[in-house]
Scaffold this active site. Structure first.
Site, mmCIF file in Angstrom:
data_model
loop_
_atom_site.group_PDB
_atom_site.id
_atom_site.type_symbol
_atom_site.label_atom_id
_atom_site.label_comp_id
_atom_site.label_asym_id
_atom_site.label_seq_id
_atom_site.Cartn_x
_atom_site.Cartn_y
_atom_site.Cartn_z
ATOM 1 N N PRO A 2 0.803 -1.212 0.000
ATOM 2 C CG PRO A 2 -0.128 -1.176 2.113
ATOM 3 C CD PRO A 2 1.000 -1.733 1.349
ATOM 4 C CD GLU A 3 3.044 3.490 -4.101
ATOM 5 O OE1 GLU A 3 3.084 4.707 -4.346
ATOM 6 O OE2 GLU A 3 3.418 2.632 -4.908
ATOM 7 C CG HIS A 93 0.795 -15.220 6.099
ATOM 8 N ND1 HIS A 93 1.985 -15.693 6.626
ATOM 9 C CD2 HIS A 93 0.668 -15.811 4.900
ATOM 10 C CE1 HIS A 93 2.529 -16.538 5.765
ATOM 11 N NE2 HIS A 93 1.758 -16.629 4.706
ATOM 12 N NE ARG A 112 8.086 -9.480 0.714
ATOM 13 C CZ ARG A 112 8.673 -8.695 -0.193
ATOM 14 N NH1 ARG A 112 7.952 -8.103 -1.120
ATOM 15 N NH2 ARG A 112 9.960 -8.496 -0.152
#
Length: 285
Positions: A2-3, A93, A112
């Site tokens: 995400p930006e 996750h 990640r």
DNA sequence: AAACACCCCTGCGGGC
DNA sequence: TGCCCGCAGGGGTGTT
């Protein structure tokens, strides 16, 4: 992942769902993110606290609590936030689950684990926490004059400069590429060479690209979803990012790809002015 | 200052 | 088919 646009989309989606709810319990995966999940601080400051606001600063989400504390969440590359009924089993996750007072859970999923969760204690000023960050690109503090001053005497390439959160926040690799295509300026241009009207154009294109991306629900390259699990659609409007070798949407010349600061840069060598072209345009005008 | 290498971590797609 | 490699939206550190 995400930006700024993606974080903003999540923020706006989450706000009406969790504001006013009370956090009743926290469940952790036991794995650390980029920073360890501060379980003691969550237990001490967040449990049995009502959520009073959901805000964004840069690429951070801030969940403000009634006691003045806040949860500060960064999604890294692969972080997702969503609200699920308790009976839905946690996903692989899922690293933090916050049980709310309506039998729903706010879940942070991060493949990640480059994201982070921090607790802002009630006696810590949020402004101090974010003191090192540059201005928000969608707010008035980002101006051509500011960028001109910050860029003076710096030979940094323009794209690296725009992606520096100390200069301006929220612009990551996708949108840096797209903004510079929209502005018609080469990403490699040393920033000290850039004139005030060109900075003005960069500010304007930054706002337009980010606003259009927010309106489209963000960009889903592989796995971004909003707070309701829905993808964004701005990836369909990307003009250069990820399009190496494909024709420029404006002139048809093949999109170039190179590496800058370890990140992929995409640009059209015809439509985006190099330093030499910029100088000749400036002299002509 | 600023450029670079490298770190954190998992998963995917391409090439062989 | 499988394996290996490079690469991916983030940011931080340490070294020149």
């Amino acid at each position: 992942m995400p930006e700024l646009p993606e974080v903003e989309v999540i923020c706006r989606g989450l706000r009406p769902i969790i504001t006013g709810r009370v956090i009743r319990a926290a469940a952790l995966s036991g794995k650390r993110l980029r920073l360890p999940i501060p379980q003691a601080a969550i237990d001490g400051f967040a449990i049995n606290q009502q959520i009073t606001a959901v805000r964004r600063r840069a690429k951070y989400l801030i969940i403000a609590l009634a006691n003045g504390a806040g949860l500060i969440i960064h999604l890294g590359m692969t972080g997702k936030l969503g609200v699920f009924p308790r009976e839905i089993p946690p996903a692989r996750h899922d690293h933090l689950r916050l049980r709310l007072d309506n039998n729903m859970e706010l879940r942070l999923n991060d493949t990640r684990r480059f994201g982070s969760i921090q607790v802002l204690a009630p006696d810590i000023d949020e402004l101090d926490f974010f003191a090192d960050l540059g201005p928000e690109p969608l707010e008035d503090k980002l101006t051509a004059a500011y960028l001109l001053q910050r860029a003076a005497k710096s030979q940094r390439p323009l794209k690296n400069f725009l992606m520096d959160s100390h200069v301006v926040v929220g612009i990551g690799n996708i949108y840096a590429n797209e903004i510079l295509f929209a502005a018609g300026i080469a990403p490699q241009l040393p920033v000290s060479q850039i004139t005030r009207p060109v900075w003005q154009n960069i500010v304007q294109q930054t706002r337009e690209v980010l606003e259009r991306a927010i309106a489209a629900g963000g960009s889903t390259i592989s796995d971004f979803t909003n707070a309701s699990g829905k993808p964004g659609y701005f990836q369909l409007q990307l003009k250069v990012y990820g399009r190496a070798g494909q024709p420029c949407p404006t002139c048809g010349l093949a999109i170039q790809k190179a590496s800058q600061g370890g990140r992929a840069t995409f640009w059209c060598a015809n439509c985006q002015m190099s330093h030499r072209q910029l100088v000749s345009v400036t002299i002509a005008s």
